[in-house]
Design a protein around this motif. Structure first.
Motif, PDB file in Angstrom:
ATOM      1  N   GLU A   1       1.285  -1.663   5.322  1.00 19.29           N
ATOM      2  CA  GLU A   1       2.126  -1.987   6.476  1.00 19.29           C
ATOM      3  C   GLU A   1       2.242  -0.788   7.419  1.00 19.29           C
ATOM      4  N   HIS A   2       2.376   0.401   6.842  1.00 19.73           N
ATOM      5  CA  HIS A   2       2.441   1.611   7.671  1.00 19.73           C
ATOM      6  C   HIS A   2       1.149   1.784   8.464  1.00 19.73           C
ATOM      7  N   ALA A   3       0.011   1.573   7.825  1.00 26.13           N
ATOM      8  CA  ALA A   3      -1.277   1.685   8.514  1.00 26.13           C
ATOM      9  C   ALA A   3      -1.386   0.635   9.617  1.00 26.13           C
ATOM     10  N   ALA A   4      -0.979  -0.577   9.315  1.00 31.93           N
ATOM     11  CA  ALA A   4      -1.066  -1.676  10.285  1.00 31.93           C
ATOM     12  C   ALA A   4      -0.204  -1.403  11.516  1.00 31.93           C
ATOM     13  N   HIS A   5       0.904  -0.706  11.328  1.00 29.86           N
ATOM     14  CA  HIS A   5       1.774  -0.375  12.461  1.00 29.86           C
ATOM     15  C   HIS A   5       1.009   0.370  13.551  1.00 29.86           C
ATOM     16  N   TYR A   6       0.051   1.187  13.150  1.00 33.31           N
ATOM     17  CA  TYR A   6      -0.764   1.965  14.105  1.00 33.31           C
ATOM     18  C   TYR A   6      -2.123   1.325  14.356  1.00 33.31           C
ATOM     19  N   GLY A   7      -2.375   0.182  13.743  1.00 30.55           N
ATOM     20  CA  GLY A   7      -3.663  -0.482  13.897  1.00 30.55           C
ATOM     21  C   GLY A   7      -4.783   0.243  13.180  1.00 30.55           C
ATOM     22  N   LEU A   8      -4.456   0.906  12.078  1.00 33.15           N
ATOM     23  CA  LEU A   8      -5.433   1.731  11.367  1.00 33.15           C
ATOM     24  C   LEU A   8      -6.035   1.008  10.166  1.00 33.15           C
ATOM     25  N   ARG A   9      -7.260   1.390   9.862  1.00 29.42           N
ATOM     26  CA  ARG A   9      -7.930   0.893   8.659  1.00 29.42           C
ATOM     27  C   ARG A   9      -7.147   1.378   7.440  1.00 29.42           C
ATOM     28  N   PHE A  10      -7.055   0.519   6.435  1.00 27.61           N
ATOM     29  CA  PHE A  10      -6.343   0.854   5.206  1.00 27.61           C
ATOM     30  C   PHE A  10      -7.258   0.636   4.012  1.00 27.61           C
ATOM     31  N   GLU A  11      -7.238   1.578   3.093  1.00 34.15           N
ATOM     32  CA  GLU A  11      -8.042   1.485   1.879  1.00 34.15           C
ATOM     33  C   GLU A  11      -7.181   1.781   0.665  1.00 34.15           C
ATOM     34  N   LEU A  12      -7.436   1.061  -0.404  1.00 37.21           N
ATOM     35  CA  LEU A  12      -6.821   1.365  -1.698  1.00 37.21           C
ATOM     36  C   LEU A  12      -7.866   2.084  -2.540  1.00 37.21           C
ATOM     37  N   ALA A  13      -7.463   3.166  -3.149  1.00 33.33           N
ATOM     38  CA  ALA A  13      -8.333   3.879  -4.079  1.00 33.33           C
ATOM     39  C   ALA A  13      -7.665   3.825  -5.444  1.00 33.33           C
ATOM     40  N   ARG A  14      -8.467   3.725  -6.469  1.00 35.18           N
ATOM     41  CA  ARG A  14      -7.882   3.679  -7.806  1.00 35.18           C
ATOM     42  C   ARG A  14      -8.893   4.140  -8.831  1.00 35.18           C
ATOM     43  N   ARG A  15      -8.388   4.670  -9.908  1.00 37.49           N
ATOM     44  CA  ARG A  15      -9.248   5.069 -11.006  1.00 37.49           C
ATOM     45  C   ARG A  15      -9.534   3.834 -11.846  1.00 37.49           C
ATOM     46  N   GLU A  16     -10.793   3.678 -12.186  1.00 37.69           N
ATOM     47  CA  GLU A  16     -11.182   2.523 -12.989  1.00 37.69           C
ATOM     48  C   GLU A  16     -11.902   2.963 -14.250  1.00 37.69           C
ATOM     49  N   ARG A  17     -11.802   2.122 -15.236  1.00 41.50           N
ATOM     50  CA  ARG A  17     -12.558   2.309 -16.476  1.00 41.50           C
ATOM     51  C   ARG A  17     -13.055   0.933 -16.876  1.00 41.50           C
ATOM     52  N   ASP A  18     -14.347   0.810 -17.049  1.00 38.79           N
ATOM     53  CA  ASP A  18     -14.960  -0.469 -17.400  1.00 38.79           C
ATOM     54  C   ASP A  18     -14.617  -1.564 -16.394  1.00 38.79           C
ATOM     55  N   GLY A  19     -14.551  -1.191 -15.100  1.00 37.70           N
ATOM     56  CA  GLY A  19     -14.314  -2.145 -14.031  1.00 37.70           C
ATOM     57  C   GLY A  19     -12.873  -2.577 -13.833  1.00 37.70           C
ATOM     58  N   ALA A  20     -11.944  -2.005 -14.592  1.00 38.75           N
ATOM     59  CA  ALA A  20     -10.531  -2.375 -14.475  1.00 38.75           C
ATOM     60  C   ALA A  20      -9.700  -1.154 -14.117  1.00 38.75           C
ATOM     61  N   LEU A  21      -8.561  -1.394 -13.493  1.00 41.87           N
ATOM     62  CA  LEU A  21      -7.643  -0.318 -13.153  1.00 41.87           C
ATOM     63  C   LEU A  21      -7.266   0.456 -14.411  1.00 41.87           C
ATOM     64  N   TYR A  22      -7.401   1.762 -14.348  1.00 43.02           N
ATOM     65  CA  TYR A  22      -7.027   2.661 -15.444  1.00 43.02           C
ATOM     66  C   TYR A  22      -5.925   3.554 -14.910  1.00 43.02           C
ATOM     67  N   THR A  23      -4.717   3.390 -15.419  1.00 42.02           N
ATOM     68  CA  THR A  23      -3.558   4.080 -14.856  1.00 42.02           C
ATOM     69  C   THR A  23      -3.216   5.345 -15.619  1.00 42.02           C
ATOM     70  N   ILE A  24      -2.341   6.110 -15.010  1.00 36.61           N
ATOM     71  CA  ILE A  24      -1.851   7.315 -15.669  1.00 36.61           C
ATOM     72  C   ILE A  24      -1.144   6.958 -16.974  1.00 36.61           C
ATOM     73  N   LEU A  25      -0.483   5.804 -17.007  1.00 36.83           N
ATOM     74  CA  LEU A  25       0.193   5.394 -18.234  1.00 36.83           C
ATOM     75  C   LEU A  25      -0.807   5.056 -19.336  1.00 36.83           C
ATOM     76  N   ASP A  26      -1.943   4.461 -18.946  1.00 34.60           N
ATOM     77  CA  ASP A  26      -3.012   4.216 -19.921  1.00 34.60           C
ATOM     78  C   ASP A  26      -3.501   5.546 -20.498  1.00 34.60           C
ATOM     79  N   HIS A  27      -3.663   6.520 -19.621  1.00 27.37           N
ATOM     80  CA  HIS A  27      -4.179   7.823 -20.043  1.00 27.37           C
ATOM     81  C   HIS A  27      -3.171   8.554 -20.933  1.00 27.37           C
ATOM     82  N   VAL A  28      -1.898   8.484 -20.581  1.00 24.19           N
ATOM     83  CA  VAL A  28      -0.861   9.108 -21.401  1.00 24.19           C
ATOM     84  C   VAL A  28      -0.857   8.481 -22.794  1.00 24.19           C
TER      85      VAL A  28
END
Length: 108
Positions: free
Chosen positions: A55-82
């Motif tokens: 929403e913040h990006a859209a306010h300025y008309g900017l491109r928005f991207e999500l980046a995430r760490r993955e393992r075996d094609g699925a989201l791998y979170t800090i909680l998974d790592h902990v």
């Protein structure tokens, strides 16, 4: 420069930084080179955070991207790592920031 990446946590500091960058880029005629990117931490962050960053990006008309760490094609979170590691990161070893934020954002 080809691109200006603004890392957004969707918090007030990120929103203020984005405002400054968007204004400067607009005045320089480079607003089309600004990309807002959010490092998706999955269940380790509040509900709705990625949507708020978008929403913040859209306010300025900017491109928005999500980046995430993955393992075996699925989201791998800090909680998974902990859980796998059996301990929380220490203040001296900030792998949570490097591995779960900066690293995935670099791919963008």
């Amino acid at each position: 420069y080809d691109w200006i990446l603004v890392s957004s946590s969707a918090g007030k500091d990120s929103q203020a930084a984005l405002d400054v960058v968007a204004e400067a880029a607009s005045q320089a005629g480079a607003l089309d080179r600004v990309v807002v990117v959010h490092a998706d931490l999955g269940e380790a962050e509040w509900d709705g955070v990625p949507e708020l960053a978008a929403e913040h990006a859209a306010h300025y008309g900017l491109r928005f991207e999500l980046a995430r760490r993955e393992r075996d094609g699925a989201l791998y979170t800090i909680l998974d790592h902990v859980q796998q590691r059996g301990m929380w990161p220490s203040s001296q070893q900030r792998w949570c920031t490097s591995d779960f934020k900066r690293g995935p954002i670099r791919k963008v």
